[in-house]
Design a protein around this motif. Structure first.
Motif, PDB file in Angstrom:
ATOM      1  N   ASP A  82      27.713  35.572  30.922  1.00 50.63           N
ATOM      2  CA  ASP A  82      27.696  36.975  31.345  1.00 50.63           C
ATOM      3  C   ASP A  82      29.105  37.562  31.253  1.00 50.63           C
ATOM      4  OD1 ASP A  82      27.716  39.343  33.253  1.00 50.63           O
ATOM      5  OD2 ASP A  82      25.605  38.761  33.322  1.00 50.63           O
ATOM      6  N   PRO A  83      29.238  38.794  30.730  1.00 46.54           N
ATOM      7  CA  PRO A  83      30.580  39.372  30.564  1.00 46.54           C
ATOM      8  C   PRO A  83      31.357  39.557  31.855  1.00 46.54           C
ATOM      9  CG  PRO A  83      28.872  41.015  30.125  1.00 46.54           C
ATOM     10  CD  PRO A  83      28.190  39.691  30.188  1.00 46.54           C
ATOM     11  N   ILE A  84      30.665  39.596  33.008  1.00 46.79           N
ATOM     12  CA  ILE A  84      31.443  39.755  34.238  1.00 46.79           C
ATOM     13  C   ILE A  84      32.275  38.513  34.525  1.00 46.79           C
ATOM     14  CG2 ILE A  84      29.822  41.385  35.242  1.00 46.79           C
ATOM     15  CD1 ILE A  84      28.807  39.210  37.052  1.00 46.79           C
ATOM     16  N   ASP A  85      31.948  37.385  33.864  1.00 44.97           N
ATOM     17  CA  ASP A  85      32.714  36.152  34.059  1.00 44.97           C
ATOM     18  C   ASP A  85      33.924  36.049  33.137  1.00 44.97           C
ATOM     19  OD1 ASP A  85      31.396  34.730  36.171  1.00 44.97           O
ATOM     20  OD2 ASP A  85      29.725  34.391  34.817  1.00 44.97           O
ATOM     21  N   TRP A  86      33.824  36.608  31.902  1.00 43.72           N
ATOM     22  CA  TRP A  86      34.890  36.359  30.929  1.00 43.72           C
ATOM     23  C   TRP A  86      35.583  37.620  30.409  1.00 43.72           C
ATOM     24  CZ3 TRP A  86      33.940  38.880  26.409  1.00 43.72           C
ATOM     25  CH2 TRP A  86      32.599  39.182  26.109  1.00 43.72           C
ATOM     26  N   ALA A  87      34.937  38.783  30.533  1.00 47.08           N
ATOM     27  CA  ALA A  87      35.475  39.985  29.880  1.00 47.08           C
ATOM     28  C   ALA A  87      36.569  40.690  30.673  1.00 47.08           C
ATOM     29  CB  ALA A  87      34.342  40.978  29.591  1.00 47.08           C
ATOM     30  N   GLY A  88      36.685  40.388  31.962  1.00 44.85           N
ATOM     31  CA  GLY A  88      37.590  41.160  32.811  1.00 44.85           C
ATOM     32  C   GLY A  88      39.026  40.691  32.853  1.00 44.85           C
ATOM     33  N   TYR A  89      39.376  39.649  32.110  1.00 43.32           N
ATOM     34  CA  TYR A  89      40.752  39.134  32.136  1.00 43.32           C
ATOM     35  C   TYR A  89      41.593  39.847  31.069  1.00 43.32           C
ATOM     36  CZ  TYR A  89      39.109  35.347  35.090  1.00 43.32           C
ATOM     37  OH  TYR A  89      38.582  34.617  36.132  1.00 43.32           O
ATOM     38  N   ILE A  90      42.774  40.253  31.447  1.00 43.81           N
ATOM     39  CA  ILE A  90      43.678  40.899  30.494  1.00 43.81           C
ATOM     40  C   ILE A  90      45.084  40.337  30.654  1.00 43.81           C
ATOM     41  CG2 ILE A  90      42.358  43.058  30.519  1.00 43.81           C
ATOM     42  CD1 ILE A  90      44.730  44.263  32.161  1.00 43.81           C
ATOM     43  N   VAL A  91      45.861  40.463  29.585  1.00 39.52           N
ATOM     44  CA  VAL A  91      47.272  40.111  29.636  1.00 39.52           C
ATOM     45  C   VAL A  91      48.081  41.370  29.324  1.00 39.52           C
ATOM     46  CG1 VAL A  91      47.196  39.296  27.242  1.00 39.52           C
ATOM     47  CG2 VAL A  91      49.095  38.631  28.712  1.00 39.52           C
ATOM     48  N   VAL A  92      49.087  41.609  30.127  1.00 36.45           N
ATOM     49  CA  VAL A  92      50.007  42.727  29.926  1.00 36.45           C
ATOM     50  C   VAL A  92      51.357  42.147  29.543  1.00 36.45           C
ATOM     51  CG1 VAL A  92      51.217  44.634  31.048  1.00 36.45           C
ATOM     52  CG2 VAL A  92      48.794  44.292  31.475  1.00 36.45           C
ATOM     53  N   GLY A  93      51.963  42.675  28.518  1.00 37.73           N
ATOM     54  CA  GLY A  93      53.235  42.151  28.022  1.00 37.73           C
ATOM     55  C   GLY A  93      53.042  41.476  26.692  1.00 37.73           C
ATOM     56  N   ARG A  94      53.694  40.334  26.504  1.00 41.61           N
ATOM     57  CA  ARG A  94      53.586  39.636  25.227  1.00 41.61           C
ATOM     58  C   ARG A  94      53.359  38.133  25.420  1.00 41.61           C
ATOM     59  NH1 ARG A  94      56.079  41.550  20.489  1.00 41.61           N
ATOM     60  NH2 ARG A  94      57.803  42.498  21.573  1.00 41.61           N
TER      61      ARG A  94
END
Length: 676
Positions: free
Chosen positions: A664-676
């Motif tokens: 389900d996307p609520i498990d994997w889609a919500g992670y983000i990286v800011v920067g490099r």
């Protein structure tokens, strides 16, 4: 009231101006051209009462002319009268010519901003850009005044919202793609520069303050006199004095070359500009000619954000999800299903309208597969799972192109120095009322603290995770991992925080005021830690992750919504395994490691998790049995029966180890990286 004040000219002018302002508000609310016309008539009457022969500067005339231009502009738009638009432009020009920017920079910037918007609407692109230069000159003066530095940032935010995106459009309409990219990046970065600039002497530096006082007093007298030449001289003397004291605010004027240098080889920058009903993307990369990316269905993404007659806005769906208090497992499933459906619809909308066109443009431009993408979105988009957007056949954008977000490239322009400290792991997962503890997060921190690193590892668990301890370790670490509860405050982003021990939490505002140090990575395995909502600063976004970049971090990772602690643990372990490689030596960059971990998480079976030592057999069975209703929702499998309670039997035909628990996307889609 006017009849009673005929003997008092100033009062009569003031009342006429108030009447004009009231009619103008009615015109805007009711969309009524006749009210705008009455506003123009009232302000004309007020102007007629001023002495046209007076040689003494009168700020009232400039304010009245400025407002008359705004009222004419409103009338012209409502009545579709091009002649009145031309008159409004002339009126703005007269008002600006009457005032030196040094005399009243706030008023100058405000009036010029209205004029800029009028010329933008008239599609006078070159003239609009020339006006923007005047606005920026005014804000440079405002920013240099220590007595105004705090309120200046807020005022600038209100007056300049969306102006840099409009300026970028002006450049694009004139065929200047590089100039559009530069002005968009410069505008988004200015707020970060100002928020950290030493614009005022330290409060405890009495010596500097006392030496600055005479120049400030002269400037104050010059403003009160209304004499333009005296104001100009006073500002010059004051700014020269500040420069000699080392208090000058340096706002770098960047070029396309500087932009490319900040991006670096092997990386593509994609800027997204969105304002009014217009939206576009610009792709910049060293050695590749800048390109404007067409977004055929840009309004589709705006409809998803704002909602329409058929669907609620993204923010409304999120608020409904967060405010829900289900009374039983069936209701909990319904709430979670609704949010999962919203996330799924969001990934489709984001992919179709934005990420798929970017994906296609990169292929067409011959960008090598797997090239890292740095995406610079406006604040309105920064809270969406952009990298997880569906680009076709169920593939997420990050699976083809590792992606990170950044407010502006200035935050990528880091020194080569790397933090010399070790890894700091912070966990408050064991603290809280029943139901609030995070058992898998505790295991997550134990496992990460045991990583085979050459550097030292400091583990701050539960009662040891005080604000003082965390701040002290942040100032000396190379990598930081926090597993705890988190919260984003939409109304006041500075109050967003990670919950620590006791009542003292790691608030965004407190983090910003801390010491700066190069940190390789800050990983916040906390709910809402990755949200960066639209800020008061135009086009930029503000949140915990960008703030870590501001204090010196190269990259920061967080989540856009509450996540299950079991999925969070598995993802974190896979991320570090990929990031560090064997022996704790850096094998890749955070964006690539996060992309690999997310793509892997959405497809992995419980049997693989057991074999790879991500879960013990008992943990896997707990996920399959104790949390079986969650597994069913996550797998979206019609073959699995609906659970009637917290525990549900596993179908005899399916061995639990073959379940894919995190699809389900609520498990994997919500992670983000800011920067490099």
């Amino acid at each position: 009231m006017l009849a009673l004040s005929t003997d008092n000219l100033s009062t009569r002018i003031e009342l006429l101006h108030s009447l004009a302002q009231t009619e103008f508000r009615i015109a805007k609310i009711e969309q009524e051209s006749s009210a705008a016309k009455r506003a123009v008539a009232h302000v004309d009457s007020a102007l007629g009462l001023l002495d046209p022969e007076s040689r003494t500067p009168d700020g009232r005339r400039m304010r009245l002319l400025s407002d008359r231009a705004s009222y004419l502009h409103a009338y012209a738009v409502l009545a579709k009268d091009d002649i009145s638009l031309e008159q409004a432009s002339d009126c703005f020009s007269q008002a600006i010519d009457m005032l030196a920017v040094e005399r009243a920079p706030f008023l100058f910037a405000q009036t010029s901003g209205r004029w800029f918007y009028l010329e933008y609407q008239r599609r006078n692109w070159a003239r609009a850009l020339s006006i923007l230069e005047r606005i920026e000159a005014a804000w440079r003066i405002i920013a240099s005044d220590p007595s105004l530095s705090s309120e200046a940032t807020d005022q600038r935010s209100a007056e300049m919202r969306g102006q840099f995106a409009r300026a970028a459009r002006c450049h694009l309409e004139m065929g200047n793609i590089s100039d559009a990219a530069v002005i968009l990046d410069s505008g988004r970065g200015l707020g970060h520069v100002l928020s950290f600039a030493a614009g005022a002497p330290p409060s405890d530096d009495e010596d500097t303050a006392s030496r600055l006082a005479p120049a400030l007093q002269r400037l104050k007298r010059a403003r009160q006199s209304g004499n333009n030449d005296e104001c100009r001289d006073a500002w010059r003397e004051y700014l020269d004095f500040r420069r000699r004291q080392g208090l000058d605010i340096e706002v770098e004027t960047i070029s396309a070359d500087v932009l490319e240098r900040r991006i670096g080889n092997g990386t593509v920058l994609v800027q997204v500009a969105m304002v009014d009903a217009w939206m576009t993307a610009i792709m910049i990369a060293p050695g590749i000619r800048p390109r404007k990316i067409a977004l055929p269905d840009a309004q589709g993404l705006q409809r998803f954000l704002a909602g329409d007659d058929s669907n609620a806005a993204w923010s409304d769906e999120y608020e409904r999800f967060m405010d829900s208090e289900p009374q039983d497992s069936a209701e909990a499933n319904r709430v979670a299903d609704a949010w999962s459906d919203c996330v799924g619809a969001g990934l489709n909308a984001i992919g179709r309208t934005l990420m798929a066109p970017i994906h296609a443009a990169m292929i067409e431009m011959g960008v090598p597969p797997g090239t890292s993408v740095v995406l610079s979105p406006p604040g309105e988009l920064a809270a969406l799972p952009l990298g997880a957007g569906d680009i076709g056949d169920g593939a997420a954008f990050f699976e083809r192109w590792p992606i990170s977000l950044v407010p502006c490239t200035a935050l990528l322009d880091r020194s080569s120095e790397e933090g010399r400290g070790g890894l700091v792991v912070v966990s408050t997962a064991g603290i809280g009322a029943p139901g609030e503890t995070l058992p898998f997060a505790q295991v997550e921190c134990d496992r990460i603290a045991a990583l085979p690193l050459s550097a030292d590892v400091s583990f701050l668990a539960d009662e040891q995770a005080t604000l003082a301890n965390v701040l002290r370790n942040i100032d000396s670490c190379s990598m930081l991992h926090i597993a705890a509860h988190g919260r984003f405050d939409w109304a006041a982003p500075d109050k967003s925080c990670v919950y620590l021990t006791g009542d003292e939490h790691l608030f965004l505002g407190r983090l910003r005021s801390g010491a700066r140090r190069p940190i390789r990575l800050a990983y916040l395995s906390c709910c809402e830690s990755g949200i960066s909502g639209a800020s008061r600063v135009p086009d930029e976004f503000v949140g915990l992750l960008p703030t870590f970049l501001q204090i010196g971090a190269e990259a920061a990772i967080g989540t856009l919504w509450p996540v299950f602690d079991d999925a969070a643990m598995v993802l974190a372990l896979r991320f570090y395994e990929t990031l560090l490689g064997h022996g704790g030596r850096g094998a890749t960059i955070p964006a690539e490691a996060l992309a690999e971990a997310q793509g892997w998480l959405r497809r992995v079976r419980l049997s693989e998790l057991i074999a790879g030592d991500y879960l013990t057999f008992s943990q896997a069975k707990e996920i399959a049995e104790v949390r079986f209703s969650h597994v069913r929702r996550r797998t979206r499998s019609a073959k699995l029966p609906v659970g009637s309670g917290a525990r549900s039997p596993i179908p005899r035909s399916m061995h639990f180890e073959e379940i894919r628990p995190f699809t389900d996307p609520i498990d994997w889609a919500g992670y983000i990286v800011v920067g490099r």
